[in-house]
Design an enzyme around this catalytic site. Sequence first.
Site, PDB file in Angstrom:
ATOM      1  N   LYS A   1       4.509   3.737   1.873  1.00  0.00           N
ATOM      2  CA  LYS A   1       5.862   4.676   1.536  1.00  0.00           C
ATOM      3  C   LYS A   1       5.328   6.231   2.162  1.00  0.00           C
ATOM      4  CE  LYS A   1       7.126   2.668  -2.814  1.00  0.00           C
ATOM      5  NZ  LYS A   1       7.455   2.644  -4.171  1.00  0.00           N
TER       6      LYS A   1
ATOM      7  N   ASN B   1      -4.866  11.805 -15.647  1.00  0.00           N
ATOM      8  CA  ASN B   1      -5.434  10.849 -14.674  1.00  0.00           C
ATOM      9  C   ASN B   1      -6.892  10.388 -14.672  1.00  0.00           C
ATOM     10  OD1 ASN B   1      -4.732   9.018 -12.272  1.00  0.00           O
ATOM     11  ND2 ASN B   1      -6.089  10.485 -11.083  1.00  0.00           N
TER      12      ASN B   1
HETATM   13  P1  ATR Z   1       0.354   3.931  -6.576  1.00  0.00           P
HETATM   14  O1  ATR Z   1       0.961   4.485  -5.169  1.00  0.00           O
HETATM   15  O2  ATR Z   1       0.833   2.711  -7.215  1.00  0.00           O
HETATM   16  O3  ATR Z   1       0.385   5.186  -7.378  1.00  0.00           O
HETATM   17  P2  ATR Z   1      -2.298   4.864  -5.783  1.00  0.00           P
HETATM   18  O4  ATR Z   1      -1.784   6.035  -5.065  1.00  0.00           O
HETATM   19  O5  ATR Z   1      -3.568   4.098  -5.159  1.00  0.00           O
HETATM   20  O6  ATR Z   1      -0.960   3.874  -6.097  1.00  0.00           O
HETATM   21  O7  ATR Z   1      -2.512   5.416  -7.300  1.00  0.00           O
HETATM   22  C1  ATR Z   1      -3.247   4.579  -8.179  1.00  0.00           C
HETATM   23  C2  ATR Z   1      -3.358   5.144  -9.654  1.00  0.00           C
HETATM   24  O8  ATR Z   1      -3.716   4.438 -10.592  1.00  0.00           O
HETATM   25  C3  ATR Z   1      -4.223   6.450  -9.731  1.00  0.00           C
HETATM   26  O9  ATR Z   1      -3.711   7.515 -10.231  1.00  0.00           O
HETATM   27  C4  ATR Z   1      -5.347   5.878  -9.996  1.00  0.00           C
HETATM   28  O10 ATR Z   1      -6.470   6.628 -10.740  1.00  0.00           O
HETATM   29  P3  ATR Z   1      -7.684   7.425 -10.042  1.00  0.00           P
HETATM   30  O11 ATR Z   1      -7.070   8.529  -9.143  1.00  0.00           O
HETATM   31  O12 ATR Z   1      -8.516   7.750 -10.787  1.00  0.00           O
HETATM   32  O13 ATR Z   1      -8.016   6.231  -9.106  1.00  0.00           O
HETATM   33  C5  ATR Z   1      -4.855   4.976 -11.182  1.00  0.00           C
HETATM   34  N1  ATR Z   1      -5.256   3.857 -11.697  1.00  0.00           N
HETATM   35  C6  ATR Z   1      -5.591   2.695 -11.185  1.00  0.00           C
HETATM   36  N2  ATR Z   1      -6.423   1.904 -11.712  1.00  0.00           N
HETATM   37  C7  ATR Z   1      -6.664   2.456 -13.022  1.00  0.00           C
HETATM   38  C8  ATR Z   1      -7.359   1.824 -14.268  1.00  0.00           C
HETATM   39  N3  ATR Z   1      -7.991   0.784 -14.376  1.00  0.00           N
HETATM   40  N4  ATR Z   1      -7.395   2.898 -15.237  1.00  0.00           N
HETATM   41  C9  ATR Z   1      -6.837   4.153 -15.049  1.00  0.00           C
HETATM   42  N5  ATR Z   1      -6.145   4.589 -13.909  1.00  0.00           N
HETATM   43  C10 ATR Z   1      -5.975   3.670 -12.904  1.00  0.00           C
END
Ligand code: ATR
Length: 272
Positions: free
Chosen positions: A68, A154
């Site tokens: 994206k 976050n």
């Molecule tokens: P997307 O485009 O789906 O938002 P991304 O840009 O990779 O994917 O972002 C993933 C988000 O999910 C991030 O905010 C990530 O937190 P971090 O910035 O700390 O990595 C969050 N995320 C993923 N797995 C998580 C978990 N188990 N608990 C809490 N936050 C999670």
Amino acid sequence: MPPRYTVFGHPVAHSRSPDIHRCFAEQEGVGLVYTRTLVDKDKTAFVTAVKRFFDEGGSGANVTLPFKHDAFEWVQECSERALSARSVNTLIPLANGGLRGDNTDGAGLVWDLSENLNICLNNKKILLLGAGGAACGVVSPLLERLPESITVANRTAAKARELAQRFGVEYADFGQLAQRRFDIVINATSGSVSGEVPAVPADIFSGSLLAYDMYYADTETAFMRFARENGARQCADGLGMLVGQAAESYRLWRGFSPDVRSVIEEIRRGRK
Ligand code: ATR
């Protein structure tokens, strides 16, 4: 030849977009082809695949993870909402041979919350969990509905701060949420994909009107269960948002506004 559409992604096999757009086409009474296009996780491969698709007469495309942002950087023209999200999920061919990028994710979410779930966003305290692409795409459309506040939280607090500063909203790290109360809690983390719940204090759901998981699954997600067990009055997954964003893409391509609710029901019943 019928008009052709596709969704580019990696992975993309799980995408429900072909089923959803088939329902829309039935409503419009047209024959069209909507496929999935798997692309190597590489911007050059993505751009090459998109160019080929439109050179061969493609009428429109969706873009899903992880492309994206690449799509946003590459398109020749961009809508306001794509600019604000720095992310493009819809490609529309232009008369001059270029592509216009739009982002319909936020519109899909706001439609689901306000029209489908009947939640008035005005004057509500909204907590947005996550600070990645998914969260980024929905802040401006939520702000347009004039909530009392939006707080971004976050796991990696620095990312919440950066996103919040960009949009002029509040931020907190998960620990700071204890004893805070919100009307609407939206899970925009990718944790639900693997059944993980963000490590937020359980009491944030106490008295909340709605806990919304942007992820969609056939059964209740772990986030929804956690929210329900801790006091959220209503819980919803992201199917309405998914179908809503697809409907907005379809409208941009074809000038036809599909009935979204009936398609949500059909997908839910597993008939498509
Ligand atoms: P997307 O485009 O789906 O938002 P991304 O840009 O990779 O994917 O972002 C993933 C988000 O999910 C991030 O905010 C990530 O937190 P971090 O910035 O700390 O990595 C969050 N995320 C993923 N797995 C998580 C978990 N188990 N608990 C809490 N936050 C999670």
